[in-house]
Structures are given as structure tokens and as C-alpha cells.
Design a protein around this motif. Structure first.
Motif, PDB file in Angstrom:
ATOM      1  N   ASP A 271     -18.094   8.029 -23.543  1.00 58.90           N
ATOM      2  CA  ASP A 271     -17.812   9.452 -23.772  1.00 58.90           C
ATOM      3  C   ASP A 271     -18.907  10.091 -24.626  1.00 58.90           C
ATOM      4  OD1 ASP A 271     -15.462   9.300 -22.328  1.00 58.90           O
ATOM      5  OD2 ASP A 271     -14.156   9.176 -24.078  1.00 58.90           O
ATOM      6  N   GLN A 272     -19.286   9.402 -25.694  1.00 57.34           N
ATOM      7  CA  GLN A 272     -20.270   9.962 -26.611  1.00 57.34           C
ATOM      8  C   GLN A 272     -21.659  10.050 -25.983  1.00 57.34           C
ATOM      9  OE1 GLN A 272     -19.636  11.256 -29.700  1.00 57.34           O
ATOM     10  NE2 GLN A 272     -17.505  10.962 -29.143  1.00 57.34           N
ATOM     11  N   ARG A 273     -22.035   9.051 -25.220  1.00 61.73           N
ATOM     12  CA  ARG A 273     -23.351   9.074 -24.577  1.00 61.73           C
ATOM     13  C   ARG A 273     -23.455  10.196 -23.547  1.00 61.73           C
ATOM     14  NH1 ARG A 273     -26.451   6.514 -28.144  1.00 61.73           N
ATOM     15  NH2 ARG A 273     -26.192   4.256 -28.205  1.00 61.73           N
ATOM     16  N   ARG A 274     -22.379  10.437 -22.809  1.00 64.31           N
ATOM     17  CA  ARG A 274     -22.391  11.546 -21.848  1.00 64.31           C
ATOM     18  C   ARG A 274     -22.545  12.876 -22.571  1.00 64.31           C
ATOM     19  NH1 ARG A 274     -18.072   8.792 -19.317  1.00 64.31           N
ATOM     20  NH2 ARG A 274     -16.590  10.251 -20.249  1.00 64.31           N
ATOM     21  N   ALA A 275     -21.771  13.053 -23.631  1.00 63.92           N
ATOM     22  CA  ALA A 275     -21.849  14.302 -24.381  1.00 63.92           C
ATOM     23  C   ALA A 275     -23.244  14.489 -24.967  1.00 63.92           C
ATOM     24  CB  ALA A 275     -20.795  14.299 -25.498  1.00 63.92           C
ATOM     25  N   GLU A 276     -23.845  13.406 -25.421  1.00 63.76           N
ATOM     26  CA  GLU A 276     -25.179  13.440 -26.000  1.00 63.76           C
ATOM     27  C   GLU A 276     -26.213  13.914 -24.966  1.00 63.76           C
ATOM     28  OE1 GLU A 276     -27.212  10.205 -28.901  1.00 63.76           O
ATOM     29  OE2 GLU A 276     -26.866   9.524 -26.851  1.00 63.76           O
ATOM     30  N   ALA A 277     -25.976  13.549 -23.692  1.00 58.93           N
ATOM     31  CA  ALA A 277     -26.909  13.907 -22.618  1.00 58.93           C
ATOM     32  C   ALA A 277     -26.563  15.239 -21.959  1.00 58.93           C
ATOM     33  CB  ALA A 277     -26.931  12.808 -21.563  1.00 58.93           C
ATOM     34  N   GLY A 278     -25.506  15.883 -22.441  1.00 58.38           N
ATOM     35  CA  GLY A 278     -25.102  17.162 -21.852  1.00 58.38           C
ATOM     36  C   GLY A 278     -24.364  17.015 -20.538  1.00 58.38           C
ATOM     37  N   LEU A 279     -23.732  15.855 -20.312  1.00 59.70           N
ATOM     38  CA  LEU A 279     -22.985  15.602 -19.079  1.00 59.70           C
ATOM     39  C   LEU A 279     -21.488  15.687 -19.369  1.00 59.70           C
ATOM     40  CD1 LEU A 279     -24.961  12.486 -17.781  1.00 59.70           C
ATOM     41  CD2 LEU A 279     -25.385  14.895 -17.262  1.00 59.70           C
TER      42      LEU A 279
END
Length: 275
Positions: free
Chosen positions: A206-214
């Protein structure tokens, strides 16, 4: 959002696809084994080592029927409990090391997934510091869980000892009950370790997606022999974290968050802003 992955892909001009589905990130089960061995097993080992002195004191108390029987037995249990509490202080450092390994493994797989799907090397844009708060929560949760495992073992051992003394049960019978209490703790701890790895991995997803703007992702079922029916039905369904209503609004029980849920998610990058 720390970086705009969609913008990077568009500027690179390496694909004409409007949609890119990333490979899901799954962490190796050895990390769950590491968690159990480094964190949970040492606490249960302390209770396991207490079996012999407990039974020695139990036999003495049973044969002598002295007035100090209960206090002496309580003393063994209390000293063991104190030893586990002291151990928890050092285990926090081990937990931090384990969490760092989880983050590194996840970051490596996530970067490989991005590179495989888009040709983009995002290695310079993400690092371990980005997940410090997330991992802090994982660490604190496991501190509480290992304390719970220890407390449960103490409760079961105390019950076996004092019930046995009241009912004048043979020492071998009480010893068997104490060993089973420790064994139950080990079985529970193994399940917790596996479950905590799944939860940590999905939280990082979840956090990695948010970090990438996904914000868009697909549900990936665990495909276990006996999955939750509602989770199996979501396999392949697409959700958007920005959706406030409608069919793409994520369910409250997200992948990997319910107990023993082995489901995960995979990121979806849409370059036209539509499903």
C-alpha cells in the motif's frame, strides 16, 4: 506521493500501452521463520526452561503440604515472567533488524517489478527511510504480540500448577500439561509470525503504491484450499484508493489484513486515467 511513476513512464516513451499491471510482490516465507526464531521462540524457551524447576517445587510442595507451597510456586512463575519481560527489551532490537530485512526484501522486489514492467529504474527515488513510520507500527505490534504469547503461556502454566496442587494431581500429569502449554504457545507463535509477515508485506504494498502515485490495484487471492469466499470472489477485481463510492471503492477488509489472510494486491498504472 514521492515520485510520479506514470509521468516517468510517459516521458520515457518506452510503451504505448495505456495500462500496465505490475507483478505482485510476495515475500519469502523464510522471513516468517526468521521472525519466529529471533523473537517468539526465545520467550517460549524461557518458559520451557522453567518446567524443571516448577515440577521440582511442585513435587516438594505436594509431598510436604507446607503452608508456603503456593508462594514458592508463585515465586518460580514470577521470576520466569520477569525474565521474559527483561528479554523483551533486547528483542525490540532484533525486531528492528527483522523489519529492516523485510523492508529491504520488499523494496528489491518492488523495484524489480517496476523495472520489468516499465524499464524505469526507480532505485534512486525510494529508500528504507520512507517506510520508517510504517515499520515502527509493525515493530510495536509484534512487541505486543510476543508479550501476549508469553502472558498466555504463563496463564496456562499457572492454571495447571495450582489446579494440580489443589486437586493433588501427580507431578507427571502436571508436567505434561505445562509442556503442552508451552507447545501451544509455539504453535500460536508460528501462526502469528506467518500472519505478521503477510500483514507487513501488504502494508508495504500500500505504501509503495502511494509513494509512486498509484491508486489503482487488483486483488490477488491467496488460492488457499479453504479461502474466505468473499476474498476468492474478489480475485482479479480492480479497486482505486481514491474512490469514495461505487464498485471500485476498496473493501474495508483489505488484502492480507484479516487474520491468516494470504491475499495480496498488485499495482496497476493507467496512463489515461481510466479503468
Amino acid at each position: 506521493m514521492r515520485y510520479d511513476l506514470a509521468g516517468l513512464v510517459q516521458r520515457a516513451g518506452r510503451t504505448r500501452r495505456r495500462e500496465i499491471v505490475f507483478r505482485e510482490v510476495r515475500l519469502p516465507g523464510t522471513l516468517a521463520s526468521d521472525l519466529y526464531a529471533a523473537i517468539y521462540a526465545p520467550v517460549l524457551d524461557v518458559w520451557g526452561k522453567a518446567i524443571a524447576p516448577l515440577i521440582d517445587e511442585y513435587q516438594r510442595s505436594l509431598s510436604e503440604i507446607t503452608t508456603d507451597a503456593a508462594p514458592e510456586l508463585s515465586g518460580v512463575i514470577t521470576s520466569t515472567d520477569a525474565a521474559t519481560a527483561a528479554l523483551l527489551v533486547t528483542l525490540r532490537v532484533r525486531l528492528e533488524r527483522w523489519a529492516a530485512m523485510v523492508e529491504a526484501a520488499h523494496r528489491s522486489k518492488w523495484l524489480a517489478s517496476i523495472n520489468r514492467a516499465t524499464g524505469i529504474d526507480a532505485g534512486m527515488m525510494i529508500g528504507p527511510g520512507d517506510m520508517r513510520a510504517t515499520l515502527g507500527t509493525v515493530i510495536e505490534r509484534n512487541v505486543e504480540l510476543v508479550r501476549s504469547v508469553s502472558d498466555q503461556a504463563r496463564s496456562r502454566i499457572s492454571d495447571a500448577v495450582f489446579r494440580g496442587l489443589t486437586e493433588k494431581r501427580p507431578a507427571r500429569e502436571v508436567a505434561a500439561q505445562i509442556r503442552e502449554a508451552v507447545a501451544m504457545g509455539r504453535r500460536r507463535a508460528l501462526n502469528i509470525a506467518s500472519d505478521q509477515l503477510s500483514k507487513a508485506a501488504e502494508t508495504l504494498n500500500d505504501q509503495r503504491r502511494a509513494e509512486a502515485g498509484l491508486s489503482t490495484w487488483e486483488w490477488v487471492s491467496s488460492h488457499k484450499a479453504h479461502p474466505r469466499a468473499e476474498h476468492a470472489a474478489r480475485d482479479g477485481k480492480r479497486y482505486d484508493d481514491k474512490a469514495k463510492s461505487g464498485p471500485h471503492k476498496p473493501p474495508q477488509d483489505r488484502p492480507g489484513q484479516l487474520i491468516h489472510c494470504g491475499c495480496t494486491s498488485r499495482a496497476v498504472l493507467t496512463l489515461d486515467g481510466e479503468f
